[in-house]
Each structure stands twice: as structure tokens, then as C-alpha cells.
Write an enzyme that holds these catalytic residues in place. Structure first.
Site, mmCIF file in Angstrom:
data_model
loop_
_atom_site.group_PDB
_atom_site.id
_atom_site.type_symbol
_atom_site.label_atom_id
_atom_site.label_comp_id
_atom_site.label_asym_id
_atom_site.label_seq_id
_atom_site.Cartn_x
_atom_site.Cartn_y
_atom_site.Cartn_z
ATOM 1 N N HIS A 13 15.047 -17.393 -10.061
ATOM 2 C CA HIS A 13 15.879 -17.447 -8.855
ATOM 3 C C HIS A 13 15.824 -16.166 -8.035
ATOM 4 C CE1 HIS A 13 17.611 -21.374 -9.631
ATOM 5 N NE2 HIS A 13 17.855 -21.024 -10.883
ATOM 6 N N GLU A 62 17.451 -24.630 0.159
ATOM 7 C CA GLU A 62 16.214 -24.143 0.801
ATOM 8 C C GLU A 62 16.007 -24.760 2.182
ATOM 9 O OE1 GLU A 62 14.866 -27.730 -1.702
ATOM 10 O OE2 GLU A 62 16.459 -26.219 -1.699
#
Length: 341
Positions: free
Chosen positions: A228, A259
Site C-alpha cells: 500500500h 484509485e
């Protein structure tokens, strides 16, 4: 008007049931705080919240109310309440200081007025014996009043400066409440407010407001393969490219969720929006994500983009849905492309 939770009634009911299931699995109260946290988690609405919960449950399988409140404050609340509280306390201090000086000046003025009245009466009665000490008292009170008035004027001048500083701090706190902390572009709330204002401002004749919905291709595999922290680097890199590609980036770029990003192009044309979207796609494709330690290029990123213009009768929901459908077509057609609707 758009809001944080645009889900349909049917989808909301599904998320309600899922949130209640999550609450039942943990040592938490069924209150608005825990419900909001688990609702957003169940709907994958808030990527940062999802990541925080997943990280917590790896070490603590059953979360409690204290953890819920922390997650809520860190990832669900939009406003910086600590900053607003600090500003409120400081403002109260400034106001109290001015009020105290004003009260002192008022008392000095009252004393001065009473002594002037007494002196006037003594002079009218030609009582010089009584007038002499009163005259001295008036002189002393006049000096005290002058000092109090100057102190008040100085306090007011200082307060003006402090209040202006606090006003700027408050504006900054409000602005930060609309920003995504990772990418420093609008968050969902900021996007909703910007879109709301745009829907109320008709474009010029022959022009149209344009919306882009942008999604990083295969972003889950980036997180799975590199972690991440590296995924965050990709998100920041995309935001940086967008800032140098989009007109008026401070007002027109948002991290829509996870995203996915959104871009608003006020008073434009659909062909211009398509062209700008493709230029952005090409610039992102040329972006090189490097290992910060070795500077080795370890990833190249592509994006898919959906573009549409605001149509007569559109509200925020219909406009976003149509643009999202164009984005979905771009992904279905093989990704790394722009599709319009």
C-alpha cells in the site's frame, strides 16, 4: 445536490444489513459512529478507512468502541474539529481581553464624569475650598482615563491582527476539510460542493461543462505486488501529473474514491475534454514509478477515462452515472483508453 452516499435505496439496504453484521462481529455499540464506519467499509466507499480497518483486525480481531471513535475521527469526519476548537478558544481569549480593557476604560470614564460633575457643582456654588481637591481629582482621573483609552486602543489594534490570523487559520481548516490528505486534491466532499456550484452556473452558448472519471488500471495488483505504501506513491504521482495537465487544478480535480479520480472542465466542449483526457492518458503512461531507495523504474501506470458533457435535465447523479458508464466501456474495451458518452 450530491452527497457522500449516492447509493440507491436497494444498495443502501444491502449495506445496512452488511454494516449490522460487522457490528455484531465486534465489541461495539450499535450507534451512529460505528454504523457510519461499517457502512462505508461494507460499501468500499472509503479506501483509507478500509485499509485502516483491515490493518487493525489483523492484530485485533474484535474492535471496540474506542477504536470505532478513532476510525470515525480519522477517516469519516470531514472537518478538522481540533483546529476549529483551538481557534474558538483563542478567539474567546481575544474577545475577553478586549472586553476587560473596555470595562476598565468604562469605569475610568464613569469616575471621571462623576468628578467633573462634582467640580462643576462646587464652582457654580463658588465653594473654592471644595473645588481645589476636586480639581486635583479630575486631573488624576483624566490621566487614568487617557491611559485606559490608550490601552484599549492598543488592545483593539492587537486584536484586529489576531482575529485576522484566526480567520485565516479557520479558512485553512475549512479548505483542508475538503482535501484528500494523500493527494492534496479535492476529496469527495470537495468534489460534491464544486459540482453543485457548477450545476448552478450554466455554460456559455455553444459550450458545455465536461466531466472526466479516471481509474488507474489494475491498481489492486499494484497494491498486492508492491504494498500500500507503493500504491500511495502511485496515487500521488497521478495527482501530480493531473495538476500540471488540468486547467485550474485547485478547483477541478478530486479523488473520487480509492484509485478513481474525477475532473471537471467548466465551460468547455466535449471534443476538447476528449483531447485533454487523451493527453493526460499519454502523460500518465509515460510516468515512471521508481523505487525510492534504488531509483530503479519498477512500474509504469495506465489509466482508463470516461468523458461526458452535462446534458439538459441532468443532475449530479445522472451525469456521474453516464460518465461512469463511459469509463466502464473503456475498461471493457481493454483499458488504457478514453471513451465518451
Amino acid at each position: 445536490m450530491t452527497h457522500r452516499y449516492p447509493q440507491s435505496r436497494e444498495r443502501s439496504a444491502e449495506l445496512l444489513r452488511a454494516a449490522l453484521r460487522h457490528i455484531g462481529l465486534h465489541d461495539v455499540s450499535c450507534n451512529p459512529v460505528s454504523f457510519a464506519v461499517w457502512y462505508e467499509y461494507a460499501g468500499c466507499i472509503n479506501q483509507r478507512l478500509t485499509e485502516a480497518i483491515d490493518a487493525r483486525t489483523q492484530s485485533t480481531p474484535r474492535l471496540d468502541d474506542a477504536v470505532m471513535m478513532q476510525l470515525y475521527q480519522d477517516h469519516v469526519l470531514d472537518a478538522d474539529h481540533a483546529a476549529v476548537g483551538r481557534i474558538s478558544v483563542e478567539l474567546q481569549r481575544v474577545i475577553s481581553g478586549v472586553a476587560e480593557n473596555a470595562s476598565h476604560t468604562g469605569q475610568s470614564a464613569d469616575a471621571f464624569g462623576q468628578q467633573v460633575d462634582s467640580l462643576s457643582q462646587a464652582l457654580q456654588a463658588r465653594d473654592l475650598a471644595a473645588a481645589a481637591p476636586l480639581l486635583a481629582g479630575v486631573s488624576t482621573s483624566a490621566k487614568a482615563l487617557k491611559g485606559s483609552s490608550k490601552a484599549l486602543a492598543d488592545q483593539v489594534a492587537r486584536s484586529r491582527v489576531e482575529i485576522e490570523r484566526l480567520r485565516a487559520d479557520l479558512e485553512r481548516a475549512r479548505d483542508e476539510a475538503l482535501l484528500d490528505p494523500l493527494t492534496q486534491v479535492f476529496n469527495r466532499k470537495g468534489f460534491d460542493q464544486r459540482m453543485g456550484s457548477l450545476l448552478g452556473a450554466p455554460p456559455s452558448p455553444g459550450r458545455v461543462h465536461v466531466l472526466m472519471m479516471i481509474d488507474i488500471d489494475h491498481f489492486k495488483s499494484v497494491n498486492d505486488s508492491h504494498g500500500h505504501v507503493f500504491g500511495d506513491q502511485v496515487l500521488r504521482g497521478l495527482a501530480d501529473v493531473m495538476r500540471t495537465s488540468i486547467p485550474d487544478p485547485r478547483r477541478n480535480i478530486a479523488r473520487y474514491g480509492g484509485e478513481e479520480f474525477a475532473v471537471l472542465l467548466p465551460d468547455s466542449t466535449l471534443p476538447a475534454g476528449q483531447q485533454l483526457a487523451d493527453q493526460l492518458r499519454q502523460r500518465v503512461k509515460a510516468m515512471k514509478i521508481r523505487d525510492r531507495r534504488t531509483q530503479e523504474v519498477i512500474l509504469r501506470v495506465t489509466i482508463s477515462v470516461g468523458v461526458s458533457g452535462l446534458m439538459r435535465g441532468d443532475d449530479a447523479s445522472s451525469w456521474i452515472s453516464r460518465t461512469d458508464a463511459a469509463l466502464y466501456k473503456a475498461k471493457q474495451a481493454g483499458r488504457d483508453r478514453v471513451t465518451s458518452a
